[in-house]
Scaffold this motif. Sequence first.
Motif, PDB file in Angstrom:
ATOM      1  N   VAL A 126      -1.887  -8.632  12.995  1.00 47.04           N
ATOM      2  CA  VAL A 126      -2.765  -9.078  14.074  1.00 47.04           C
ATOM      3  C   VAL A 126      -3.583 -10.300  13.650  1.00 47.04           C
ATOM      4  N   ALA A 127      -4.300 -10.177  12.531  1.00 46.50           N
ATOM      5  CA  ALA A 127      -5.126 -11.309  12.096  1.00 46.50           C
ATOM      6  C   ALA A 127      -4.286 -12.402  11.438  1.00 46.50           C
ATOM      7  N   ARG A 128      -3.050 -12.091  11.041  1.00 42.28           N
ATOM      8  CA  ARG A 128      -2.136 -13.027  10.385  1.00 42.28           C
ATOM      9  C   ARG A 128      -2.684 -13.611   9.100  1.00 42.28           C
ATOM     10  N   PHE A 129      -3.355 -12.779   8.290  1.00 39.28           N
ATOM     11  CA  PHE A 129      -3.753 -13.228   6.964  1.00 39.28           C
ATOM     12  C   PHE A 129      -2.507 -13.349   6.092  1.00 39.28           C
ATOM     13  N   SER A 130      -2.597 -14.183   5.056  1.00 36.59           N
ATOM     14  CA  SER A 130      -1.450 -14.359   4.168  1.00 36.59           C
ATOM     15  C   SER A 130      -1.286 -13.149   3.250  1.00 36.59           C
ATOM     16  N   LEU A 131      -0.013 -12.783   3.027  1.00 35.79           N
ATOM     17  CA  LEU A 131       0.273 -11.659   2.130  1.00 35.79           C
ATOM     18  C   LEU A 131      -0.210 -11.923   0.721  1.00 35.79           C
ATOM     19  N   VAL A 132      -0.280 -13.214   0.368  1.00 35.90           N
ATOM     20  CA  VAL A 132      -0.708 -13.575  -0.982  1.00 35.90           C
ATOM     21  C   VAL A 132      -2.104 -13.006  -1.242  1.00 35.90           C
ATOM     22  N   ALA A 133      -2.916 -12.875  -0.186  1.00 40.40           N
ATOM     23  CA  ALA A 133      -4.245 -12.273  -0.335  1.00 40.40           C
ATOM     24  C   ALA A 133      -4.201 -10.772  -0.055  1.00 40.40           C
ATOM     25  N   VAL A 134      -3.421 -10.369   0.953  1.00 44.97           N
ATOM     26  CA  VAL A 134      -3.480  -8.967   1.408  1.00 44.97           C
ATOM     27  C   VAL A 134      -2.864  -8.015   0.378  1.00 44.97           C
ATOM     28  N   ILE A 135      -1.733  -8.409  -0.226  1.00 44.44           N
ATOM     29  CA  ILE A 135      -1.049  -7.472  -1.130  1.00 44.44           C
ATOM     30  C   ILE A 135      -1.881  -7.133  -2.369  1.00 44.44           C
ATOM     31  N   PRO A 136      -2.420  -8.144  -3.100  1.00 40.89           N
ATOM     32  CA  PRO A 136      -3.239  -7.758  -4.259  1.00 40.89           C
ATOM     33  C   PRO A 136      -4.436  -6.894  -3.858  1.00 40.89           C
ATOM     34  N   ALA A 137      -5.135  -7.269  -2.787  1.00 41.88           N
ATOM     35  CA  ALA A 137      -6.308  -6.497  -2.364  1.00 41.88           C
ATOM     36  C   ALA A 137      -5.897  -5.083  -1.959  1.00 41.88           C
ATOM     37  N   GLY A 138      -4.826  -4.973  -1.158  1.00 39.60           N
ATOM     38  CA  GLY A 138      -4.364  -3.669  -0.689  1.00 39.60           C
ATOM     39  C   GLY A 138      -3.928  -2.782  -1.850  1.00 39.60           C
ATOM     40  N   LEU A 139      -3.174  -3.382  -2.790  1.00 41.55           N
ATOM     41  CA  LEU A 139      -2.695  -2.590  -3.925  1.00 41.55           C
ATOM     42  C   LEU A 139      -3.837  -2.082  -4.782  1.00 41.55           C
ATOM     43  N   LEU A 140      -4.850  -2.927  -4.965  1.00 41.95           N
ATOM     44  CA  LEU A 140      -5.996  -2.535  -5.776  1.00 41.95           C
ATOM     45  C   LEU A 140      -6.700  -1.338  -5.142  1.00 41.95           C
ATOM     46  N   LEU A 141      -6.984  -1.439  -3.846  1.00 42.33           N
ATOM     47  CA  LEU A 141      -7.634  -0.329  -3.143  1.00 42.33           C
ATOM     48  C   LEU A 141      -6.773   0.929  -3.206  1.00 42.33           C
ATOM     49  N   ALA A 142      -5.454   0.757  -2.992  1.00 42.74           N
ATOM     50  CA  ALA A 142      -4.550   1.900  -2.980  1.00 42.74           C
ATOM     51  C   ALA A 142      -4.510   2.564  -4.350  1.00 42.74           C
ATOM     52  N   LEU A 143      -4.547   1.748  -5.396  1.00 44.75           N
ATOM     53  CA  LEU A 143      -4.511   2.280  -6.756  1.00 44.75           C
ATOM     54  C   LEU A 143      -5.770   3.098  -7.045  1.00 44.75           C
ATOM     55  N   LEU A 144      -6.924   2.581  -6.599  1.00 44.66           N
ATOM     56  CA  LEU A 144      -8.171   3.332  -6.770  1.00 44.66           C
ATOM     57  C   LEU A 144      -8.091   4.665  -6.033  1.00 44.66           C
ATOM     58  N   ALA A 145      -7.565   4.606  -4.795  1.00 45.22           N
ATOM     59  CA  ALA A 145      -7.447   5.833  -4.008  1.00 45.22           C
ATOM     60  C   ALA A 145      -6.477   6.811  -4.678  1.00 45.22           C
ATOM     61  N   ALA A 146      -5.377   6.277  -5.225  1.00 40.94           N
ATOM     62  CA  ALA A 146      -4.382   7.145  -5.853  1.00 40.94           C
ATOM     63  C   ALA A 146      -4.959   7.824  -7.095  1.00 40.94           C
ATOM     64  N   ARG A 147      -5.790   7.101  -7.839  1.00 40.70           N
ATOM     65  CA  ARG A 147      -6.384   7.684  -9.037  1.00 40.70           C
ATOM     66  C   ARG A 147      -7.371   8.787  -8.693  1.00 40.70           C
ATOM     67  N   ARG A 148      -7.942   8.735  -7.470  1.00 43.01           N
ATOM     68  CA  ARG A 148      -8.853   9.805  -7.048  1.00 43.01           C
ATOM     69  C   ARG A 148      -8.102  10.909  -6.320  1.00 43.01           C
ATOM     70  N   ASN A 149      -6.773  10.812  -6.345  1.00 47.19           N
ATOM     71  CA  ASN A 149      -5.933  11.821  -5.687  1.00 47.19           C
ATOM     72  C   ASN A 149      -6.093  11.861  -4.173  1.00 47.19           C
ATOM     73  N   TRP A 150      -6.426  10.713  -3.577  1.00 46.87           N
ATOM     74  CA  TRP A 150      -6.522  10.655  -2.120  1.00 46.87           C
ATOM     75  C   TRP A 150      -5.169  10.361  -1.496  1.00 46.87           C
ATOM     76  N   LEU A 151      -4.211   9.882  -2.319  1.00 48.61           N
ATOM     77  CA  LEU A 151      -2.924   9.490  -1.742  1.00 48.61           C
ATOM     78  C   LEU A 151      -1.824  10.468  -2.175  1.00 48.61           C
TER      79      LEU A 151
END
Lengths: 171, 180
Positions: free
Chosen positions: B155-180
Amino acid sequence: MTLVELALYFGLLSLISVGGMPSVMPEMQRFVVEVKGWLTPGEFLQAFAVGQAAPGPNVLIASLIGWKVAGIPGAVVALLAFCFPAAVLAWWVAELWDRFKDSPWRRAIQRAIAPIVVALILSGGFVIATPASPDWRLWLIAASSAAAMLLVNANPLWMLAGGGLLGAVLL
Amino acid sequence: MNTAPPKNLGELFFGFLWIGARSFGGVLPWAYRTMVEERRWMTHADFTETIGLCQFLPGPNIGNASVVLGKRWFGLAGAVVAFLGLMALPFIWVLALFTLYNDFSFNPVLKAVVTGVGAAGAGLFIGTAVKLGRPLARKPAALVLIAACFLSVAVARFSLVAVIPAGLLLALLAARRNWL
């Protein structure tokens, strides 16, 4: 100059394409259509369609874009640029990945990547089905093919054929 | 079941050429049929494990698989030969088909058909995402991540170059807390 730009851009895409080609479709559309204007939104959709209908890995849409932009050299450069960096990574990581089979980090990474890949593939579908302004007919075709895929376990070629038929009637 | 890797580079090349040649509607099922069922180069478990890794790595999944398997059996030469075998015919066919299409794209019916095929292909992506996402449906953190990632990319059409690192970082934090 265009060839260098193609090589650098597809090389970059190669390294961020977790989940494969579908994940980077929104980014590719953004860059090729909106930033560079190499293809119109309609041409991008049609190149994607040809890439899907032809046999072979869906990465070949990269070569169609390269071909549109810079002919045969463009097609070769775009395909290799998209494959090579990731292949080098795969070359090194394959053994490492085996060695860390039971590491908690490996499991965390696998779980972290799953939702990102889902979101990126979903975005790919949405962006391709919405080339310029939202068109209910394209959304209807996309929704029917998604529903058919989830309900019937058939070769995806049937869904593509059905889409072509609906396209001839509706568009 | 007895399995044996390809005996030489020629066998490897033609095996992958055969996969690419008939991979209508997706390469993966044909790769499985050729390598596991017909030529018995590897076991089912081995195939699943290799593809699992290649789906996690960036890049074209099946392209990566050709490199990983080629390397395992014949080193660098194997990786190059398997990759070229896989891509050779589909590359020629897709360009031929696109050239043909461009010659006739003035025809409005053909254009409508091809556009419809493209929309159906987009629908296959959506179906794939739903399939992959089903196991995540009961995890609120995963749904939030999916929604945020979709909104910023589609929708916002942000570049993946920014979205993927940010998304992966958040997801990794969530995974380490057993949320995923």
